[in-house]
Design a protein around this motif. Structure first.
Motif, PDB file in Angstrom:
ATOM      1  N   ALA A  88     -10.839   3.103 -56.578  1.00 58.76           N
ATOM      2  CA  ALA A  88     -10.270   1.899 -55.974  1.00 58.76           C
ATOM      3  C   ALA A  88      -8.780   2.065 -55.702  1.00 58.76           C
ATOM      4  O   ALA A  88      -8.272   1.645 -54.654  1.00 58.76           O
ATOM      5  CB  ALA A  88     -10.512   0.701 -56.889  1.00 58.76           C
ATOM      6  N   VAL A  89      -8.073   2.685 -56.640  1.00 56.88           N
ATOM      7  CA  VAL A  89      -6.638   2.900 -56.461  1.00 56.88           C
ATOM      8  C   VAL A  89      -6.375   3.788 -55.253  1.00 56.88           C
ATOM      9  O   VAL A  89      -5.465   3.532 -54.458  1.00 56.88           O
ATOM     10  CB  VAL A  89      -6.017   3.517 -57.730  1.00 56.88           C
ATOM     11  N   THR A  90      -7.166   4.862 -55.088  1.00 63.47           N
ATOM     12  CA  THR A  90      -6.943   5.775 -53.966  1.00 63.47           C
ATOM     13  C   THR A  90      -7.279   5.129 -52.629  1.00 63.47           C
ATOM     14  O   THR A  90      -6.912   5.661 -51.581  1.00 63.47           O
ATOM     15  CB  THR A  90      -7.764   7.072 -54.112  1.00 63.47           C
ATOM     16  N   CYS A  91      -7.959   4.000 -52.674  1.00 63.86           N
ATOM     17  CA  CYS A  91      -8.245   3.259 -51.442  1.00 63.86           C
ATOM     18  C   CYS A  91      -7.183   2.195 -51.165  1.00 63.86           C
ATOM     19  O   CYS A  91      -7.371   1.337 -50.296  1.00 63.86           O
ATOM     20  CB  CYS A  91      -9.625   2.625 -51.516  1.00 63.86           C
ATOM     21  N   GLY A  92      -6.097   2.241 -51.935  1.00 66.64           N
ATOM     22  CA  GLY A  92      -4.977   1.357 -51.667  1.00 66.64           C
ATOM     23  C   GLY A  92      -5.001   0.028 -52.393  1.00 66.64           C
ATOM     24  O   GLY A  92      -4.147  -0.825 -52.136  1.00 66.64           O
ATOM     25  N   LEU A  93      -5.954  -0.164 -53.295  1.00 67.13           N
ATOM     26  CA  LEU A  93      -6.009  -1.435 -54.009  1.00 67.13           C
ATOM     27  C   LEU A  93      -4.973  -1.470 -55.128  1.00 67.13           C
ATOM     28  O   LEU A  93      -4.612  -0.442 -55.703  1.00 67.13           O
ATOM     29  CB  LEU A  93      -7.402  -1.646 -54.597  1.00 67.13           C
ATOM     30  N   GLY A  94      -4.521  -2.654 -55.460  1.00 74.20           N
ATOM     31  CA  GLY A  94      -3.561  -2.831 -56.539  1.00 74.20           C
ATOM     32  C   GLY A  94      -4.228  -2.708 -57.895  1.00 74.20           C
ATOM     33  O   GLY A  94      -5.467  -2.635 -58.011  1.00 74.20           O
ATOM     34  N   LEU A  95      -3.422  -2.691 -58.948  1.00 75.58           N
ATOM     35  CA  LEU A  95      -3.968  -2.510 -60.296  1.00 75.58           C
ATOM     36  C   LEU A  95      -4.938  -3.619 -60.683  1.00 75.58           C
ATOM     37  O   LEU A  95      -5.940  -3.362 -61.358  1.00 75.58           O
ATOM     38  CB  LEU A  95      -2.824  -2.439 -61.321  1.00 75.58           C
ATOM     39  N   ASN A  96      -4.638  -4.847 -60.288  1.00 68.20           N
ATOM     40  CA  ASN A  96      -5.545  -5.934 -60.652  1.00 68.20           C
ATOM     41  C   ASN A  96      -6.919  -5.718 -60.037  1.00 68.20           C
ATOM     42  O   ASN A  96      -7.953  -5.919 -60.696  1.00 68.20           O
ATOM     43  CB  ASN A  96      -4.960  -7.287 -60.234  1.00 68.20           C
ATOM     44  N   ASN A  97      -6.952  -5.282 -58.759  1.00 63.54           N
ATOM     45  CA  ASN A  97      -8.235  -5.030 -58.098  1.00 63.54           C
ATOM     46  C   ASN A  97      -8.943  -3.828 -58.713  1.00 63.54           C
ATOM     47  O   ASN A  97     -10.171  -3.826 -58.858  1.00 63.54           O
ATOM     48  CB  ASN A  97      -8.024  -4.786 -56.606  1.00 63.54           C
ATOM     49  N   ALA A  98      -8.164  -2.803 -59.062  1.00 65.40           N
ATOM     50  CA  ALA A  98      -8.760  -1.606 -59.642  1.00 65.40           C
ATOM     51  C   ALA A  98      -9.374  -1.905 -61.000  1.00 65.40           C
ATOM     52  O   ALA A  98     -10.489  -1.464 -61.313  1.00 65.40           O
ATOM     53  CB  ALA A  98      -7.711  -0.504 -59.772  1.00 65.40           C
ATOM     54  N   VAL A  99      -8.663  -2.657 -61.839  1.00 64.92           N
ATOM     55  CA  VAL A  99      -9.194  -3.007 -63.159  1.00 64.92           C
ATOM     56  C   VAL A  99     -10.441  -3.884 -63.004  1.00 64.92           C
ATOM     57  O   VAL A  99     -11.435  -3.696 -63.713  1.00 64.92           O
ATOM     58  CB  VAL A  99      -8.125  -3.713 -64.002  1.00 64.92           C
ATOM     59  N   ALA A 100     -10.397  -4.814 -62.074  1.00 64.44           N
ATOM     60  CA  ALA A 100     -11.562  -5.663 -61.840  1.00 64.44           C
ATOM     61  C   ALA A 100     -12.752  -4.840 -61.351  1.00 64.44           C
ATOM     62  O   ALA A 100     -13.894  -5.078 -61.757  1.00 64.44           O
ATOM     63  CB  ALA A 100     -11.226  -6.757 -60.829  1.00 64.44           C
ATOM     64  N   THR A 101     -12.482  -3.866 -60.488  1.00 64.73           N
ATOM     65  CA  THR A 101     -13.553  -2.997 -59.995  1.00 64.73           C
ATOM     66  C   THR A 101     -14.219  -2.260 -61.148  1.00 64.73           C
ATOM     67  O   THR A 101     -15.446  -2.201 -61.243  1.00 64.73           O
ATOM     68  CB  THR A 101     -12.995  -1.979 -58.984  1.00 64.73           C
ATOM     69  N   GLY A 102     -13.418  -1.683 -62.037  1.00 68.42           N
ATOM     70  CA  GLY A 102     -13.981  -0.970 -63.173  1.00 68.42           C
ATOM     71  C   GLY A 102     -14.725  -1.881 -64.125  1.00 68.42           C
ATOM     72  O   GLY A 102     -15.849  -1.583 -64.549  1.00 68.42           O
ATOM     73  N   ALA A 103     -14.122  -3.013 -64.460  1.00 69.88           N
ATOM     74  CA  ALA A 103     -14.747  -3.933 -65.409  1.00 69.88           C
ATOM     75  C   ALA A 103     -16.049  -4.496 -64.865  1.00 69.88           C
ATOM     76  O   ALA A 103     -16.991  -4.759 -65.628  1.00 69.88           O
ATOM     77  CB  ALA A 103     -13.782  -5.066 -65.750  1.00 69.88           C
ATOM     78  N   ASN A 104     -16.130  -4.674 -63.543  1.00 70.85           N
ATOM     79  CA  ASN A 104     -17.348  -5.226 -62.954  1.00 70.85           C
ATOM     80  C   ASN A 104     -18.537  -4.278 -63.038  1.00 70.85           C
ATOM     81  O   ASN A 104     -19.678  -4.690 -62.804  1.00 70.85           O
ATOM     82  CB  ASN A 104     -17.104  -5.608 -61.491  1.00 70.85           C
ATOM     83  N   LEU A 105     -18.302  -3.010 -63.350  1.00 74.22           N
ATOM     84  CA  LEU A 105     -19.410  -2.070 -63.531  1.00 74.22           C
ATOM     85  C   LEU A 105     -20.010  -2.136 -64.931  1.00 74.22           C
ATOM     86  O   LEU A 105     -21.037  -1.521 -65.205  1.00 74.22           O
ATOM     87  CB  LEU A 105     -18.950  -0.632 -63.253  1.00 74.22           C
ATOM     88  N   LEU A 106     -19.369  -2.857 -65.833  1.00 71.52           N
ATOM     89  CA  LEU A 106     -19.832  -2.922 -67.216  1.00 71.52           C
ATOM     90  C   LEU A 106     -20.927  -3.979 -67.333  1.00 71.52           C
ATOM     91  O   LEU A 106     -20.690  -5.123 -67.722  1.00 71.52           O
ATOM     92  CB  LEU A 106     -18.650  -3.231 -68.144  1.00 71.52           C
ATOM     93  N   GLY A 107     -22.136  -3.565 -66.995  1.00 70.33           N
ATOM     94  CA  GLY A 107     -23.281  -4.467 -67.032  1.00 70.33           C
ATOM     95  C   GLY A 107     -24.286  -4.049 -68.082  1.00 70.33           C
ATOM     96  O   GLY A 107     -23.950  -3.471 -69.122  1.00 70.33           O
ATOM     97  N   ASP A 108     -25.558  -4.304 -67.814  1.00 73.14           N
ATOM     98  CA  ASP A 108     -26.606  -4.011 -68.793  1.00 73.14           C
ATOM     99  C   ASP A 108     -26.758  -2.522 -69.054  1.00 73.14           C
ATOM    100  O   ASP A 108     -27.013  -2.112 -70.182  1.00 73.14           O
ATOM    101  CB  ASP A 108     -27.949  -4.579 -68.313  1.00 73.14           C
ATOM    102  N   VAL A 109     -26.618  -1.695 -68.016  1.00 71.20           N
ATOM    103  CA  VAL A 109     -26.864  -0.260 -68.169  1.00 71.20           C
ATOM    104  C   VAL A 109     -25.624   0.459 -68.674  1.00 71.20           C
ATOM    105  O   VAL A 109     -25.679   1.236 -69.625  1.00 71.20           O
ATOM    106  CB  VAL A 109     -27.338   0.351 -66.826  1.00 71.20           C
ATOM    107  N   HIS A 110     -24.494   0.220 -68.045  1.00 72.14           N
ATOM    108  CA  HIS A 110     -23.232   0.851 -68.444  1.00 72.14           C
ATOM    109  C   HIS A 110     -22.353  -0.216 -69.089  1.00 72.14           C
ATOM    110  O   HIS A 110     -21.706  -0.992 -68.410  1.00 72.14           O
ATOM    111  CB  HIS A 110     -22.532   1.452 -67.224  1.00 72.14           C
ATOM    112  N   GLY A 111     -22.397  -0.285 -70.422  1.00 71.40           N
ATOM    113  CA  GLY A 111     -21.588  -1.258 -71.138  1.00 71.40           C
ATOM    114  C   GLY A 111     -22.370  -2.322 -71.870  1.00 71.40           C
ATOM    115  O   GLY A 111     -21.787  -3.098 -72.631  1.00 71.40           O
ATOM    116  N   GLY A 112     -23.677  -2.372 -71.673  1.00 70.73           N
ATOM    117  CA  GLY A 112     -24.461  -3.437 -72.290  1.00 70.73           C
ATOM    118  C   GLY A 112     -25.184  -3.058 -73.564  1.00 70.73           C
ATOM    119  O   GLY A 112     -25.772  -3.912 -74.235  1.00 70.73           O
ATOM    120  N   ALA A 113     -25.153  -1.767 -73.945  1.00 74.89           N
ATOM    121  CA  ALA A 113     -25.928  -1.324 -75.100  1.00 74.89           C
ATOM    122  C   ALA A 113     -25.450  -1.949 -76.402  1.00 74.89           C
ATOM    123  O   ALA A 113     -26.245  -2.162 -77.325  1.00 74.89           O
ATOM    124  CB  ALA A 113     -25.892   0.201 -75.209  1.00 74.89           C
TER     125      ALA A 113
END
Length: 276
Positions: A88-113
């Motif tokens: 996300a950062v390399t696509c020009g997004l700011g830190l808030n967007n990048a952190v949100a992008t990463g955190a949004n991947l933490l669902g049942d499979v990656h982060g839910g165990a």
């Protein structure tokens, strides 16, 4: 609008009514504590507990919570949440967007165990406290997961033969149980499950970070869903650090694999569009 149609002030004030924070000009109270007293007077982990639970934790409770938060901060850029933030950062997004992008991947499979393991340990503990033999309950649980061909959440690791975060966390829980800080029942349930998983195998299937933190959060009385929230809070530190590091690299539009490589194509060979 007539006086009869006006919304009473009390109704407006209660629209977002909260027991967490009181704010007035020049004043901020968190669960009744003036923020100026908490600044320098309480650790971050203690304030996390305060906001989630309503009261400040005891010193040993806070130490256990902090240990679990520290243990989960990062697992490198091979973790999807970290990789996504860096992309996300390399696509020009700011830190808030990048952190949100990463955190949004933490669902049942990656982060839910962790949450799933907390739910499982609660069920095992409930049967044990109802009078069933703990080892038999653990063996039944493992057998059921094997019948369904499912992994037991919180155990085994695709990279680490033995997760280096397991022993320190469980050691702290064992010490706390010995001193009466926690009951130790979830620890015993997890250990029984670990032994049942190892039965009949050449190599054991030890707890991973999700299982170890599940034990900590369960022993401290957090709800399973909050266990996932605490993991997200912890991992956001690593997501932020990697996003900031990537921002300094100057890379642009960095995809999931290096540019000199291409993803394998598995579709049909090149063909012509039929004449019409």
């Amino acid at each position: 609008m007539s006086d009869d149609e006006m919304i009473p002030r009390a109704d407006v004030e209660q629209w977002w009514g909260t027991s967490i924070t009181r704010i007035s000009p020049g004043e901020i109270d968190l669960r009744g504590y003036p923020v100026q007293d908490l600044i320098g007077g309480a650790s971050f982990a203690e304030v996390v507990w305060l906001l989630l639970r309503g009261e400040l934790p005891e010193r040993r409770q806070a130490a256990l919570l902090e240990a679990a938060l520290v243990a989960s901060v990062d697992h490198g850029p091979q973790a999807p949440s970290i990789a996504a933030a860096r992309m996300a950062v390399t696509c020009g997004l700011g830190l808030n967007n990048a952190v949100a992008t990463g955190a949004n991947l933490l669902g049942d499979v990656h982060g839910g165990a962790g949450q799933q393991c907390m739910d499982l340990l609660a069920r095992i503990r409930e049967r044990w406290r109802a009078g069933e033999d703990l080892d038999e309950v653990a063996a039944d649980t493992v057998a059921e997961y094997r019948r369904r061909r499912q992994h037991v959440p919180g155990f085994g690791h695709r990279f680490h033969p033995r997760d280096p975060r397991r022993d320190p966390l469980l050691g702290l829980v064992a010490d706390a149980a010995g001193e009466g800080v926690v009951a130790g029942e979830y620890l015993r349930a997890a250990q029984a499950l670990e032994q049942a998983l190892a039965a009949g195998r050449e190599r054991p299937v030890p707890m991973n970070i999700d299982g170890a933190t599940a034990v900590v959060y369960s022993e401290l009385g957090f709800a399973p869903e909050l266990g996932r929230g605490l993991f997200v809070l912890s991992r956001s530190v690593g997501i932020l650090a990697h996003a900031w590091e990537e921002r300094g690299s100057g890379a642009r539009i960095k995809g999931p694999i290096p540019r000199r490589l291409l993803a394998a194509y598995t579709g049909p060979q090149q063909r012509r569009l039929p004449a019409r």
